[in-house]
Write an enzyme that holds these catalytic residues in place. Sequence first.
Site, mmCIF file in Angstrom:
data_model
loop_
_atom_site.group_PDB
_atom_site.id
_atom_site.type_symbol
_atom_site.label_atom_id
_atom_site.label_comp_id
_atom_site.label_asym_id
_atom_site.label_seq_id
_atom_site.Cartn_x
_atom_site.Cartn_y
_atom_site.Cartn_z
ATOM 1 N N ARG A 238 44.389 -1.876 29.716
ATOM 2 C CA ARG A 238 43.453 -2.637 28.892
ATOM 3 C C ARG A 238 44.047 -4.041 28.760
ATOM 4 N NH1 ARG A 238 40.277 0.768 29.820
ATOM 5 N NH2 ARG A 238 39.127 2.083 28.365
ATOM 6 N N GLU A 267 36.374 -9.236 27.482
ATOM 7 C CA GLU A 267 35.574 -8.888 28.661
ATOM 8 C C GLU A 267 34.086 -8.989 28.338
ATOM 9 O OE1 GLU A 267 36.847 -5.118 30.234
ATOM 10 O OE2 GLU A 267 38.909 -5.799 30.438
ATOM 11 N N HIS A 286 37.110 -5.110 35.771
ATOM 12 C CA HIS A 286 37.295 -3.789 35.121
ATOM 13 C C HIS A 286 36.559 -2.686 35.904
ATOM 14 C CE1 HIS A 286 37.992 -1.606 31.030
ATOM 15 N NE2 HIS A 286 38.121 -0.784 32.051
HETATM 16 C C1 DGY Z 1 38.381 4.117 31.367
HETATM 17 O O1 DGY Z 1 37.943 5.210 31.719
HETATM 18 O O2 DGY Z 1 39.074 3.983 30.355
HETATM 19 C C2 DGY Z 1 38.016 2.944 32.200
HETATM 20 O O3 DGY Z 1 38.833 1.860 31.958
HETATM 21 C C3 DGY Z 1 36.574 2.569 31.993
HETATM 22 O O4 DGY Z 1 36.409 2.055 30.723
#
Ligand code: DGY
Length: 324
Positions: A238, A267, A286
């Site tokens: 993240r 984002e 992402h």
């Molecule tokens: C997750 O599954 O956490 C991916 O980053 C998609 O949000």
Amino acid sequence: MSKPRIFVPNRVNEEVIHYLQQYGDVDYRDQEEKMAEEEFLVGLRNASALLCYSRQKINASILEQAPLLKVVSNIAVGYDNLDLGEMTKRGVLATNTPGILTETTADLTFSILMAAARRVAEADYYVKSGQWKEWFPSLMLGKDVFGATIGIIGMGRIGEAVARRAKGFDMNILYYNRSRKTDAEAKLGATFVSLEELLQRSDYVVVLTPLTAETQKFIGVKELALMKKDAILVNASRGATVDETALIHALQEKRIAGAALDVYEKEPVDPENPLLKMANVVTLPHIGSATRETRAKMAMKAARNAIAALQGEIPENLLNKEVL
Ligand code: DGY
């Protein structure tokens, strides 16, 4: 008895909707873009279950307007968008989709590492934009991956899957994790080291730790300063696990060689973000788990979790066990 209402505000595979329809009245919107907050709240008002992606924040003020809600089923492994404390207080179950996206996300993580190392995106642009006028020996020189040292921060499922790929490239694998993973050490030859040692020794520092209160800006000024000058930072967890301002400064001052990012503090990333202007930074939107097969499996798993909760069973991927 009336069927429970299941709210699915965004596109998922048709099979998922057919499955859900066997158990409830499905309020489905076949749309990709995020629903406007007001419309979302109207949909949520009568819902017993919600299936949502990780861009949807579920906090106290949202929960207040969802009196019937029993379960929020995240179509994601990360769940930093869910306020688990508030959900537990209100008796709402939270679930996620671990496991299914491990290999897909590891593929993407390793591919952005390689792209940054071998300047793949930069070289592609160089050719397509007509800049390639002649071949010369130092054209697009990159950095070796085979045999180099990789440092994995967060040796969970995805961390281990990245380590398996690194083993295939004969890399020296270091890792840092809250707890030691002796299994991974035995299977993959990974070495558990302190965060400082990992940062000092790695050619590629790969951040895969989930975002929690403890991992906010986990990689900041001090950590970046410990990295080798020719090292590359990869973030596929993240955005907020890395202090983006500190990263921008480290790159501008050439204190590290490059970065490969699938995630950002904000984002979608601001088009004016200096990271987007840097040729030595690979920037993806992402898409760690974004393959057709994996996304379909994630949505189906989320649906099964939601139905289990509605039927009074314990969903396989329950996050807030205290709620029981
Ligand atoms: C997750 O599954 O956490 C991916 O980053 C998609 O949000």
